[in-house]
Design a protein around this motif. Structure first.
Motif, PDB file in Angstrom:
ATOM      1  N   HIS A  41       0.813  -1.219   0.000  1.00 20.16           N
ATOM      2  CA  HIS A  41       0.000   0.000   0.000  1.00 20.16           C
ATOM      3  C   HIS A  41       0.845   1.266   0.000  1.00 20.16           C
ATOM      4  O   HIS A  41       0.388   2.320  -0.445  1.00 20.16           O
ATOM      5  CB  HIS A  41      -0.933   0.003   1.218  1.00 20.16           C
ATOM      6  CG  HIS A  41      -2.146   0.855   1.035  1.00 20.16           C
ATOM      7  ND1 HIS A  41      -3.428   0.410   1.308  1.00 20.16           N
ATOM      8  CD2 HIS A  41      -2.297   2.122   0.590  1.00 20.16           C
ATOM      9  CE1 HIS A  41      -4.296   1.374   1.040  1.00 20.16           C
ATOM     10  NE2 HIS A  41      -3.632   2.422   0.604  1.00 20.16           N
ATOM     11  N   SER A  42       2.083   1.192   0.467  1.00 20.68           N
ATOM     12  CA  SER A  42       2.899   2.399   0.544  1.00 20.68           C
ATOM     13  C   SER A  42       3.133   3.031  -0.824  1.00 20.68           C
ATOM     14  O   SER A  42       3.192   4.257  -0.950  1.00 20.68           O
ATOM     15  CB  SER A  42       4.242   2.090   1.205  1.00 20.68           C
ATOM     16  OG  SER A  42       4.052   1.717   2.553  1.00 20.68           O
ATOM     17  N   ASP A  43       3.255   2.214  -1.876  1.00 24.28           N
ATOM     18  CA  ASP A  43       3.402   2.779  -3.215  1.00 24.28           C
ATOM     19  C   ASP A  43       2.112   3.449  -3.677  1.00 24.28           C
ATOM     20  O   ASP A  43       2.144   4.433  -4.418  1.00 24.28           O
ATOM     21  CB  ASP A  43       3.819   1.689  -4.200  1.00 24.28           C
ATOM     22  CG  ASP A  43       5.235   1.202  -3.928  1.00 24.28           C
ATOM     23  OD1 ASP A  43       6.182   1.949  -4.220  1.00 24.28           O
ATOM     24  OD2 ASP A  43       5.385   0.092  -3.402  1.00 24.28           O
ATOM     25  N   GLU A  44       0.997   2.922  -3.227  1.00 25.66           N
ATOM     26  CA  GLU A  44      -0.278   3.576  -3.523  1.00 25.66           C
ATOM     27  C   GLU A  44      -0.402   4.891  -2.770  1.00 25.66           C
ATOM     28  O   GLU A  44      -1.008   5.852  -3.263  1.00 25.66           O
ATOM     29  CB  GLU A  44      -1.440   2.635  -3.171  1.00 25.66           C
ATOM     30  CG  GLU A  44      -2.811   3.131  -3.590  1.00 25.66           C
ATOM     31  CD  GLU A  44      -2.983   3.253  -5.100  1.00 25.66           C
ATOM     32  OE1 GLU A  44      -3.894   3.985  -5.515  1.00 25.66           O
ATOM     33  OE2 GLU A  44      -2.216   2.619  -5.860  1.00 25.66           O
ATOM     34  N   HIS A  45       0.195   4.977  -1.584  1.00 23.64           N
ATOM     35  CA  HIS A  45       0.229   6.257  -0.863  1.00 23.64           C
ATOM     36  C   HIS A  45       0.919   7.329  -1.701  1.00 23.64           C
ATOM     37  O   HIS A  45       0.511   8.491  -1.703  1.00 23.64           O
ATOM     38  CB  HIS A  45       0.975   6.100   0.467  1.00 23.64           C
ATOM     39  CG  HIS A  45       0.178   5.448   1.555  1.00 23.64           C
ATOM     40  ND1 HIS A  45      -1.046   5.918   1.964  1.00 23.64           N
ATOM     41  CD2 HIS A  45       0.443   4.371   2.343  1.00 23.64           C
ATOM     42  CE1 HIS A  45      -1.511   5.154   2.945  1.00 23.64           C
ATOM     43  NE2 HIS A  45      -0.620   4.207   3.192  1.00 23.64           N
ATOM     44  N   LEU A  46       1.973   6.955  -2.417  1.00 27.39           N
ATOM     45  CA  LEU A  46       2.654   7.915  -3.280  1.00 27.39           C
ATOM     46  C   LEU A  46       1.721   8.415  -4.374  1.00 27.39           C
ATOM     47  O   LEU A  46       1.673   9.605  -4.679  1.00 27.39           O
ATOM     48  CB  LEU A  46       3.887   7.279  -3.939  1.00 27.39           C
ATOM     49  CG  LEU A  46       4.955   6.647  -3.045  1.00 27.39           C
ATOM     50  CD1 LEU A  46       6.142   6.227  -3.900  1.00 27.39           C
ATOM     51  CD2 LEU A  46       5.409   7.596  -1.954  1.00 27.39           C
TER      52      LEU A  46
END
Length: 372
Positions: A41-46
């Motif tokens: 999910h962290s890449d989706e946060h970007l």
């Protein structure tokens, strides 16, 4: 050389598949061919702007692959080695590394810029420098990275499964074992049981918790949590609070772990009220760092001596915990295969994140060369 990669150019834009120029390894660096990359999910946060990196950036921070070339001064790795990436580099010499807090190594300061510690870049497109998410950029077929970002594993470790041990597994597991300091007989509440939370469930169960209460609105995630160690599951925080009161005879949970996709004041407040006097709330999930996402009654914080604990990489040590978790997986203690709902090609990265946001996946994985 050239390499195919998925990049982000700006907030609210989809991942774009491009061909990049890639520099070869310099001092202390290696060239890695990625086998697999986890959809975290962290890449989706970007992409959504919850966290804003230096754009454009090669996405992906959960990866595993095989070393193809090493630069001068590389002593830890050789061509042919199988490795799992740590999304946090470990320099080994800063104040934090030297005091046993490798998860907050000073080199972590540049992971959203995606540059090497000296400020240089290895990916380029039409003369423009591109950073690599967490200095590794696992949504590329190949990357040049620091040797300090890689942990060697045995050749028989299946990299398409063990890839999860680069981020989601140690972050969740450590949130329960290290940050929450789960003890035998504890009651643990876990808010959000996706790719991180489901591993907090595994960590709490393996640490000997008597009650592990998984809280998530999605039935498929609650079911998976029960398969890997949750003793109870609830769809709402209100339902969980009532259950925890019953289980503990009104005392409250010993610890609560917040691993939802986007942390807000509501979930942290619910977790705070669920724990007992002297209990701990561990906040592992992320949110916009420019916004306040924790709002608590200060009087109860003082009078009941409750704690709020942040946790990065599960408050663990990549060089200790990644090999340890690999061994646990190989011995059957730790479940990985069951967590992977779907696999994708690099070209399907946007479909993978659509599935993540729609709650389809516990964990999705990109297989870079399905024919290899």
């Amino acid at each position: 050389m050239k390499t195919k990669a998925a990049i982000l150019r700006a907030v609210h834009q989809p991942f774009e598949i491009v061909e990049l120029d890639l520099d070869g390894p310099k001092e202390g660096e290696v060239l890695i061919k990625y086998v697999a990359a986890g959809l975290c999910h962290s890449d989706e946060h970007l992409r959504h702007g919850d966290i804003v990196p230096r754009f454009p950036i090669v996405a992906g921070h959960e990866g595993a692959g095989i070393i193809e070339e090493v630069g001068p001064g590389v002593t830890r790795l050789k061509p042919g080695d199988h490795v799992i990436c740590s999304f946090l580099p470990v320099c080994g010499a800063c104040r934090w590394c030297s005091s046993g807090k490798t998860n907050i190594c000073d080199w972590g300061a540049t992971i959203l810029d995606g540059c090497m510690p000296d400020g240089s870049y290895r990916f380029h497109l039409d003369g423009e420098d591109l950073g690599a998410m967490c200095m590794i950029g696992t949504f590329a077929e190949r990357a040049t990275v620091r040797q300090e970002s890689l942990i060697k594993v045995a050749d028989d470790v299946p990299l398409d499964k063990a890839v999860l041990i680069g981020c989601g597994v140690p972050t969740g597991f450590g949130s329960a074992v290290y940050a929450a300091e789960t003890e035998v007989g504890d009651t643990i509440a876990i808010y959000g049981v996706g790719g991180i939370g489901v591993n907090a469930v595994q960590g709490a169960a393996l640490a000997g918790a008597a009650n592990v209460v998984a809280i998530d609105p999605l039935a498929n995630k609650r079911e998976m949590a029960e398969q890997v160690g949750a003793t109870h599951s609830c769809a709402t925080a209100e339902e969980a609070h009532e259950l925890i009161q019953q289980l503990t005879h009104g005392v409250g949970a010993d610890k609560a772990i917040v691993t939802v996709g986007i942390v807000d004041a509501e979930v942290t407040t619910n977790a705070f009220h669920a724990i007992r006097k002297g209990g701990t709330v561990v906040v592992t999930g992320l949110a916009d760092p420019t916004k306040n996402t924790i709002e608590l009654p200060g009087a109860l914080l003082t009078l009941f001596e409750k704690r709020i604990q942040g946790s990065l990489f599960g408050s663990g040590d990549p060089y200790k915990d990644i090999p340890r978790l690999v061994n646990m997986y190989q011995s059957g203690q730790l479940k990985l295969d069951e967590l992977i709902t779907n696999t994708y090609t690099l070209d399907d990265v946007n479909k993978g994140y659509e599935d993540l946001l729609n709650g389809v996946n516990i964990r999705g994985v990109i297989i870079h060369d399905p024919n290899s």
